[in-house]
Design an enzyme around this catalytic site. Structure first.
Site, PDB file in Angstrom:
ATOM      1  N   GLY A 145      48.626  30.696  46.424  1.00 57.67           N
ATOM      2  CA  GLY A 145      49.923  31.424  46.796  1.00 57.67           C
ATOM      3  C   GLY A 145      50.495  32.014  45.629  1.00 57.67           C
ATOM      4  O   GLY A 145      51.179  32.921  45.915  1.00 57.67           O
ATOM      5  N   SER A 146      50.454  31.823  44.464  1.00 57.83           N
ATOM      6  CA  SER A 146      50.714  32.719  43.438  1.00 57.83           C
ATOM      7  C   SER A 146      50.071  33.867  43.392  1.00 57.83           C
ATOM      8  O   SER A 146      50.739  34.950  43.314  1.00 57.83           O
ATOM      9  CB  SER A 146      50.459  32.100  42.032  1.00 57.83           C
ATOM     10  OG  SER A 146      51.329  30.979  41.795  1.00 57.83           O
ATOM     11  N   ASN A 153      60.163  24.302  46.330  1.00 60.07           N
ATOM     12  CA  ASN A 153      59.407  23.351  45.924  1.00 60.07           C
ATOM     13  C   ASN A 153      59.873  22.012  45.213  1.00 60.07           C
ATOM     14  O   ASN A 153      59.184  20.965  45.230  1.00 60.07           O
ATOM     15  CB  ASN A 153      58.090  24.015  45.044  1.00 60.07           C
ATOM     16  CG  ASN A 153      58.936  24.743  43.978  1.00 60.07           C
ATOM     17  OD1 ASN A 153      59.666  25.529  44.068  1.00 60.07           O
ATOM     18  ND2 ASN A 153      58.334  24.393  42.728  1.00 60.07           N
ATOM     19  N   GLN A 155      55.786  26.202  50.565  1.00 57.94           N
ATOM     20  CA  GLN A 155      55.972  24.816  50.776  1.00 57.94           C
ATOM     21  C   GLN A 155      56.248  24.851  52.421  1.00 57.94           C
ATOM     22  O   GLN A 155      56.129  23.837  52.844  1.00 57.94           O
ATOM     23  CB  GLN A 155      57.283  24.611  50.057  1.00 57.94           C
ATOM     24  CG  GLN A 155      57.004  24.354  48.453  1.00 57.94           C
ATOM     25  CD  GLN A 155      56.244  23.212  48.137  1.00 57.94           C
ATOM     26  OE1 GLN A 155      56.168  22.238  48.937  1.00 57.94           O
ATOM     27  NE2 GLN A 155      55.681  23.254  47.113  1.00 57.94           N
ATOM     28  N   SER A 162      49.740  28.919  51.136  1.00 56.36           N
ATOM     29  CA  SER A 162      48.677  28.623  50.025  1.00 56.36           C
ATOM     30  C   SER A 162      47.990  27.366  50.966  1.00 56.36           C
ATOM     31  O   SER A 162      48.736  26.555  51.658  1.00 56.36           O
ATOM     32  CB  SER A 162      49.358  28.007  48.995  1.00 56.36           C
ATOM     33  OG  SER A 162      48.437  27.181  48.263  1.00 56.36           O
ATOM     34  N   HIS A 216      46.229  24.559  49.789  1.00 58.95           N
ATOM     35  CA  HIS A 216      46.318  23.157  49.296  1.00 58.95           C
ATOM     36  C   HIS A 216      47.360  22.398  49.566  1.00 58.95           C
ATOM     37  O   HIS A 216      47.707  21.201  49.438  1.00 58.95           O
ATOM     38  CB  HIS A 216      45.716  22.928  48.037  1.00 58.95           C
ATOM     39  CG  HIS A 216      46.770  23.409  46.964  1.00 58.95           C
ATOM     40  ND1 HIS A 216      47.227  22.605  46.086  1.00 58.95           N
ATOM     41  CD2 HIS A 216      47.340  24.798  46.539  1.00 58.95           C
ATOM     42  CE1 HIS A 216      48.037  23.237  45.178  1.00 58.95           C
ATOM     43  NE2 HIS A 216      48.171  24.575  45.461  1.00 58.95           N
ATOM     44  N   THR A 253      34.681  38.818  46.415  1.00 61.20           N
ATOM     45  CA  THR A 253      33.792  38.074  47.442  1.00 61.20           C
ATOM     46  C   THR A 253      34.707  36.795  48.151  1.00 61.20           C
ATOM     47  O   THR A 253      35.302  36.186  47.327  1.00 61.20           O
ATOM     48  CB  THR A 253      32.643  37.387  47.120  1.00 61.20           C
ATOM     49  OG1 THR A 253      31.667  38.661  46.708  1.00 61.20           O
ATOM     50  CG2 THR A 253      31.800  36.650  48.179  1.00 61.20           C
ATOM     51  N   CYS A 297      59.728  17.593  29.739  1.00 65.07           N
ATOM     52  CA  CYS A 297      58.623  17.014  29.391  1.00 65.07           C
ATOM     53  C   CYS A 297      57.718  17.140  30.026  1.00 65.07           C
ATOM     54  O   CYS A 297      56.225  17.216  30.052  1.00 65.07           O
ATOM     55  CB  CYS A 297      58.800  15.708  29.035  1.00 65.07           C
ATOM     56  SG  CYS A 297      59.484  15.141  27.274  1.00 65.07           S
TER      57      CYS A 297
END
Lengths: 152, 386
Positions: free
Chosen positions: B71-72, B151, B179, B199, B201, B237, B325
């Site tokens: 997606g990026s 997201n 998303q 994307s 996945h 490819t 974090c």
């Protein structure tokens, strides 16, 4: 990645809580940055008989608080003031570099608690306390120059 | 130990049917799709079948679909591609403050190259300000890039309205639908979308495959140079297995879209209502109506998100947080801050994203553990006076 020792300490933190009539309390950190540590010590005849903490923060912040209280328990004030953040890191078998500041916070919280103890004793001047406890005017907050808004 | 996976916005488990569709292209039909012999041709045909499946659900032509590595990458191709191909028309790009880093960081990089970028704010629910968008348009504006669904908080943007505004001003409109694709019915023609990134996945296909819809007639300078694959828009490819998986996953997602969404949304609503009932001092983030069915984002006051995640992980529960974090940066989530949340509240956020395989038992297991962990961490927190 956290070491097994860090995981052990954030899963089963030692010495959580407050001490009633504590000899000294030290608080460092800032909710804006996402970590605050508050340490409580009970001192008898110059020996730290008990040490507890309350921490708002990540797994590393909890683990460093936990292990630091363990280390200083039973030590003299003088010995406790020699504790460095590196010892905390070593005791935890390492910390990710982004989390090393948590160990600095733990060291500073102990120094603040001891300074508070000295203030309550009323025998030393503020300048002396600062000197003995190695207090810095700028507290460790390497990544944050924001003011605490105080908002909920 | 029991594992309860509730981080489906992060990635998903490959569906069994998707896996079965992929396997022949690892075992027997392993040819390079550019080769002329039979196993090469078969691989090529499999790619074209996948392309058709994706084009069909988007109401696009197969020649308008280009496969990428993520997606990026699709977002990079779209935003950089338009910027580079149309810079003689203008140097202004409009985006939002809550984009995924794939778009946000790409825009920041273009800013260094001399492009002007406007970052449209969002309201407290995370919906972009359409008046702000209209006012931001100048004669120099060449691209509007606004995500379909966020997201972190799952908020759905007014895509049709944005498409109309873009069309009216003759500006290209790209949407990062990573998303939304697989969960929301998207008609690119009806919505006035010129470019769309997706994307694999996120919808039970493997990682490492994405696609870009590029409306016919739009020029796009190549980002990845090399061979002439993907009609000379993207060298390298083709990831045949990934593409076959994405095609199959797309077909499955849209076959069952209503029933899956209904089930997921009921679980989400159950989760949020139970948290509200059982845990005090919380804040539900994002819009409750205009939202992806599986997304929930709740801030738990007085505690920090990473320690919450670590303690849930001990119980086998996978979720995510917008705390500093966990973001890998020094600030908490830019999305939560854009909603006007304080740093303190943003640090204590928990994103639970429900997928097609989750059950009510999963949610009950989460709720019981969450209640206990939140209380334990609060008892440990100097900010909490419970």
């Amino acid at each position: 990645m956290y070491s097994d020792k860090v995981i052990d300490h954030y899963s089963n933190p030692r010495n959580v809580g407050e001490i009633e009539n504590a000899s000294g309390i030290g608080q460092v950190g800032n909710p804006v940055c996402g970590d605050i540590m508050k340490m409580y010590i009970k001192v008898e005849e110059d020996i730290i008989k008990d040490a507890t903490f309350k921490t708002f923060g990540c797994g590393a912040a909890i683990a460093t608080s936990s292990v630091a209280t363990e280390i200083i328990k039973g030590k003299t004030i003088e010995e406790a003031l020699k504790l460095t953040n590196k010892e905390v890191v070593d005791e935890l078998e390492g910390l990710p570099s982004a989390k090393v500041h948590c160990s600095v916070l733990a060291e500073e919280a102990i120094r603040e608690a001891i300074a508070d103890y000295y203030r309550k004793q009323g025998e030393k001047s503020e300048a002396e306390i600062k000197e003995i406890c190695g207090l810095k005017d700028e507290k460790e907050c390497p990544h944050c120059d924001l003011e605490n808004s105080g908002d909920e | 130990m029991r594992r309860v996976y509730l981080d489906n916005a992060s990635t998903t488990k490959v569906d069994e049917e998707v896996l079965n569709a992929i396997l022949p292209y690892l075992k027997e039909e392993y040819g390079n799709p550019s080769s002329i012999y039979s196993i090469g041709r078969n691989a090529k045909k499999a790619i074209e079948d996948a392309r058709e499946k994706i084009a069909k659900v988007l109401n696009a032509e197969p020649t308008e679909i280009f496969f990428t590595g993520s997606g990026s990458e699709s977002c990079n191709m779209a935003v950089r591609g338009i910027a580079n191909s149309y810079k003689d028309r203008g140097n202004h790009i409009i985006t939002s403050k809550i984009e995924h880093p794939a778009v946000l960081e790409t825009c920041k990089a273009l800013e260094k190259d001399g492009f002007q970028i406007t970052y449209i704010p969002v309201n407290e629910e995370g919906i972009i300000d359409l008046d702000g968008l209209r006012e931001a348009i100048t004669n120099e504006t060449i691209l509007i890039t606004i995500m379909y669904a966020n997201n972190e908080i799952g908020t759905l943007q007014p895509i049709k309205e944005i498409g109309e505004i873009a069309r009216k001003h003759n500006i290209f409109f790209h949407t990062d639908a990573v998303q939304a694709f697989g969960t929301i019915k998207i008609d690119v023609k009806g919505l006035g979308i010129d470019l769309l990134s997706l994307s694999g996945h996120k919808l039970y296909a493997p990682k490492g495959v994405g696609a870009l819809y590029l409306r016919k007639g739009i020029k796009l300078k190549k980002v990845l140079t090399g061979g002439h694959q993907e009609r000379d828009k993207r060298a390298g490819t083709e990831n045949v297995t990934g593409i076959v998986g994405l095609g199959k996953a797309t077909e499955l997602a849209y076959e069952n879209i209503e029933s899956t969404n209904k089930k997921i949304q009921e679980l989400r609503e159950y989760y949020i209502s139970e948290v509200v009932k059982r845990i005090p001092h919380i804040k539900v983030n994002g819009d409750l109506e205009k939202r992806l069915p599986g997304n929930s984002n709740i801030s738990f006051r007085y505690i920090e998100g990473e320690s919450l995640l670590l303690n849930l992980d001990i119980k086998g529960i996978c979720a995510s947080s917008g705390s500093a974090c966990t973001s890998g940066s020094l600030d908490p989530s830019h999305v939560l801050l854009a909603l006007g949340l304080s740093h303190e509240i943003a640090h204590g956020s928990l994103r639970v994203t429900i997928g097609k395989d989750n059950t009510k038992e999963d949610i009950d297991y989460l709720l019981d553990n969450l209640e206990e962990v939140v209380q334990r961490l609060r008892n440990m927190s100097p900010l909490y006076n419970g």
